[in-house]
Design a protein around this motif. Structure first.
Motif: not given
Length: 120
Positions: A111-117
C-alpha cells in the motif's frame, strides 16, 4: 517451542515441494493445498498452507518487479531485503521486501506510504 519447530518443518516441506514441482506451480490453489497438506487436513492447516502460498507468490512477484526496475538504470543495484508484515484479509503475511541502493524502488503490491501530519 515444539509447535514452532513443527510449523517451520511443515513450511519448509511445502515450499520445497512447490519449488521443485512445476506441476504444483500451475495448479489452482485449492488443489495445491489438498496435495500438500492432505484433503483431510484441518482448516487451520489449510489456511496456513494458503498463507504460505500467498507469501511465496508475493515475494517472487516483488523480486521480479525489482529486477525490472533495476534494468532501467545502470547506476543502481539490488540491496537485499527487509521484513514486512502485510495484512491481507484474515491473514498477516510475512514478506521479504526487496530494496535497491538508491531507495527508489517500492513494490506495487504494498500500500502507499502514509504521511503523518502535525496538527499542532
Amino acid at each position: 517451542m515444539g509447535k514452532n519447530k513443527d510449523k517451520e518443518k511443515r513450511r519448509k516441506i511445502i515450499m520445497d515441494l512447490y519449488n521443485n514441482n512445476p506441476d504444483l506451480q500451475n495448479m489452482p490453489a485449492n488443489e495445491f493445498i489438498k496435495r500438500t497438506v492432505g484433503a483431510d487436513a484441518s482448516d487451520t492447516d489449510k489456511a496456513e498452507a494458503l498463507k504460505m502460498l500467498f507469501q511465496h507468490v508475493l515475494n517472487i512477484a516483488m523480486d521480479s518487479e525489482r529486477d525490472l526496475h533495476l534494468r532501467k538504470t545502470d547506476d543502481n543495484k539490488g540491496n537485499g531485503f527487509y521484513p514486512r508484515k502485510l495484512a491481507a484479509g484474515s491473514f498477516n503475511l510475512d514478506l521479504n521486501v526487496p530494496r535497491d541502493r538508491k531507495g527508489s524502488f517500492r513494490p506495487a503490491v504494498l500500500p502507499d506510504k502514509y504521511k503523518r501530519t502535525d496538527e499542532s
